[in-house]
Design an enzyme around this catalytic site. Structure first.
Site, PDB file in Angstrom:
ATOM      1  N   HIS A   8       0.838  -1.206   0.000  1.00  0.00           N
ATOM      2  CA  HIS A   8       0.000   0.000   0.000  1.00  0.00           C
ATOM      3  C   HIS A   8       0.864   1.243   0.000  1.00  0.00           C
ATOM      4  CE1 HIS A   8       1.042  -0.494   4.171  1.00  0.00           C
ATOM      5  NE2 HIS A   8       0.553   0.694   4.464  1.00  0.00           N
ATOM      6  N   LYS A  21       9.730  -2.362   2.878  1.00  0.00           N
ATOM      7  CA  LYS A  21      10.934  -2.174   3.694  1.00  0.00           C
ATOM      8  C   LYS A  21      11.056  -3.263   4.735  1.00  0.00           C
ATOM      9  CE  LYS A  21      14.285   0.709   4.797  1.00  0.00           C
ATOM     10  NZ  LYS A  21      15.167  -0.473   4.903  1.00  0.00           N
ATOM     11  N   LYS A  75       4.502  -2.328  11.693  1.00  0.00           N
ATOM     12  CA  LYS A  75       5.485  -1.444  12.325  1.00  0.00           C
ATOM     13  C   LYS A  75       5.528  -0.091  11.617  1.00  0.00           C
ATOM     14  CE  LYS A  75       9.178  -3.714  13.211  1.00  0.00           C
ATOM     15  NZ  LYS A  75      10.477  -4.409  13.285  1.00  0.00           N
ATOM     16  N   LYS A 114      10.522  -8.543   4.205  1.00  0.00           N
ATOM     17  CA  LYS A 114      11.607  -9.109   4.999  1.00  0.00           C
ATOM     18  C   LYS A 114      12.317 -10.164   4.186  1.00  0.00           C
ATOM     19  CE  LYS A 114      13.132  -8.818   9.333  1.00  0.00           C
ATOM     20  NZ  LYS A 114      12.919  -7.738  10.297  1.00  0.00           N
TER      21      LYS A 114
HETATM   22  N1  GLU Z   1      15.400  -5.265  10.646  1.00  0.00           N
HETATM   23  C1  GLU Z   1      14.899  -4.127  11.338  1.00  0.00           C
HETATM   24  C2  GLU Z   1      13.502  -4.395  11.848  1.00  0.00           C
HETATM   25  O1  GLU Z   1      13.129  -5.505  12.140  1.00  0.00           O
HETATM   26  C3  GLU Z   1      15.038  -2.844  10.534  1.00  0.00           C
HETATM   27  C4  GLU Z   1      14.290  -2.776   9.270  1.00  0.00           C
HETATM   28  C5  GLU Z   1      14.635  -1.584   8.396  1.00  0.00           C
HETATM   29  O2  GLU Z   1      15.377  -0.714   8.842  1.00  0.00           O
HETATM   30  O3  GLU Z   1      14.175  -1.546   7.271  1.00  0.00           O
HETATM   31  O4  GLU Z   1      12.735  -3.505  12.072  1.00  0.00           O
END
Ligand code: GLU
Length: 474
Positions: A71, A76, A100, A112
């Protein structure tokens, strides 16, 4: 239409746990079931196997990149290197990234990645070859790209891996002026940003400070006052746990009475010297031998009586098996997914307050967002206006001194005169982000139908994501 999922995750798996937490919150906000089905599952999962020649033999590596929601673009989230990564885990972590980013208003979708390998088994040169090969595989299908999908560090990766990825991507696309924005968490000297390494730990500190700014919230956990003197147990002395423990003890006066690592736990009721302990761990590989009480049973240490338990290691640490025995008043989730759904229900019924992962550990992605903006704007924060602020402060000081007819004490003027550099700007942005997000979540907690902070945080995220799906079309 009924929700169809050809390969449903086991309810007890990490993904099953995240999904059940989502369902609980979706029911609380009355989310349309069709929209819930759209939002809950990953949009795309890419699994890749690729060969790398290591010590004159080919080895095949297996990796994943999951995209949970698009969206907002880019999507990220970090990339994890671990011997036990699997698709279920990567999908769960991608979903948490969506929630998040939504909760802290970072305009990204969730993603991820994971690569199944034990970094300790390879030399730096080998890890570089593997990382570059993985980057080529991901780039080929736009699972790394400054505008579509932007990885970052996670367990087993750090600035070094991000520098290799950025460099590999730039070699593939030398005409892309924004190529270096293809990953965040790069070294500050390689187009990264100051404060990114410690950002997740800093965010945990800022989030906890904000929690204690609301006495009625702290009272729900049977706590009061500030962080000063609070007895803290930290699980995991990696990047997140180390920084959180260090900041809380050095800057807020909290007492880190226990630290748990792979080889066991150390305790000191007077408060551990976190820096010295981290140094010992770097030198010896574990906690054993540090001159305080040591117990090889790390799992039992989670059940030690304390004010704040900070799981900062991996998922599935507090489960139905041990949740009934946790004696912390407050659980501050610095890791992703440390408490399973079943354990969460037990803790909820016992009145243990949990500050949920996808809010509390959002400091990393928040500063990643600042790094990405810096990369796109090709200029360091503070470069253009720092001197203007200093000049204006000089004039203000001069005007006050002229009006009162005497010089101001230098200890007063020094703070006024210093302009904000990049680190100051980053910290200000992170602090503001953590405060505002907490306030939004607590408003939901106190005013909505969510009985706990986690469900409230999910409710906030679900509303934001569903609004954008509805406004722009799924
Ligand atoms: N791996 C981190 C997390 O779990 C950072 C992710 C990021 O900075 O894109 O939030």
């Amino acid at each position: 239409m009924p929700e169809r999922n050809l390969h449903p995750p086991a309810a007890s798996s990490f993904l099953g746990s995240v999904n059940r937490m989502f369902d609980r919150a979706a029911a609380a906000v009355g989310l349309d079931p069709g929209l819930a089905a759209v939002m809950k599952h990953c949009r795309a999962v890419y699994q890749v196997r690729f060969p790398v020649r290591i010590r004159s033999q080919y080895q095949v590596f297996v990796g994943w990149r999951a995209v949970h929601s698009e969206h907002r673009l880019p999507t990220k989230g970090g990339i994890r290197y671990a011997p036990v990564v699997d698709q279920d885990e990567v999908e769960a972590l991608a979903a948490l990234m969506s929630y998040k980013c939504a909760v802290v208003d970072v305009p990204f979708g969730g993603s991820k990645g994971g690569l199944c390998l034990d970094p300790a088994q390879y030399t730096a040169d080998e890890l570089e070859a593997i990382t570059r090969a993985f980057t080529r595989e991901l780039a080929r299908r736009q699972f790394v790209s400054p505008s579509i999908n932007v990885p970052a560090p996670d367990v087993g990766t750090g600035p070094r891996e991000m520098a290799w990825m950025a460099d590999e991507y730039r070699r593939l696309y030398p005409d892309d002026i924004n190529a270096l924005a293809c990953v965040t968490g790069k070294p500050a000297t390689q187009s990264g940003i100051r404060g990114r390494v410690e950002a997740t730990g800093r965010g945990v500190q800022y989030g906890l400070r904000e929690f204690f700014r609301h006495p009625e919230d702290a009272a729900r956990a049977g706590l009061g006052g500030t962080l000063a003197g609070k007895r803290v147990v930290v699980q995991g002395l990696g990047n997140v746990g180390y920084h959180a423990a260090n900041f809380l003890s050095e800057e807020d006066g909290a007492k880190v009475i226990g630290v748990i690592e792979r080889d066991g736990a150390v305790f000191d009721p007077a408060g551990l010297d976190v820096e010295a302990l981290a140094e010992h761990r770097r030198a010896t590989g574990g906690l054993r031998g540090f001159p305080v009480r040591f117990d090889p049973d790390g799992a039992a240490a989670l059940e030690v009586e304390c004010d704040i338990l900070i799981p900062a290691a991996l998922e599935n640490q507090i489960t139905a098996a041990n949740a009934g025995r946790i004696r912390a008043k407050l659980i501050a989730e610095a890791a992703n997914g440390p408490v399973t759904f079943e354990a969460d229900e037990v803790l909820r019924s016992r009145g243990v307050v949990v500050i949920p992962d996808f809010y509390l550990n959002a400091g990393g992605v928040t500063v990643s967002y600042f790094e990405w903006i810096k990369n796109l704007s090709h200029i360091r924060f503070g470069r253009m206006d720092r001197r203007i602020h200093e000049l204006r402060a000089d004039r203000t000081v001069a005007a006050i001194e002229a009006a009162v007819g005497r010089p101001l004490p230098p200890e007063l003027t020094a703070g006024l005169r210093a302009g904000a550099d990049e680190l100051d700007v980053i910290r200000s942005g992170l602090d503001d982000t953590m405060r505002r997000a907490y306030q939004e979540v607590r408003d939901e907690w106190h005013g909505g139908r969510s009985g706990d902070l986690r469900t409230a945080a999910y409710a906030v995220a679900i509303r934001k994501i569903s609004r954008s799906y509805q406004e722009m079309g799924v």
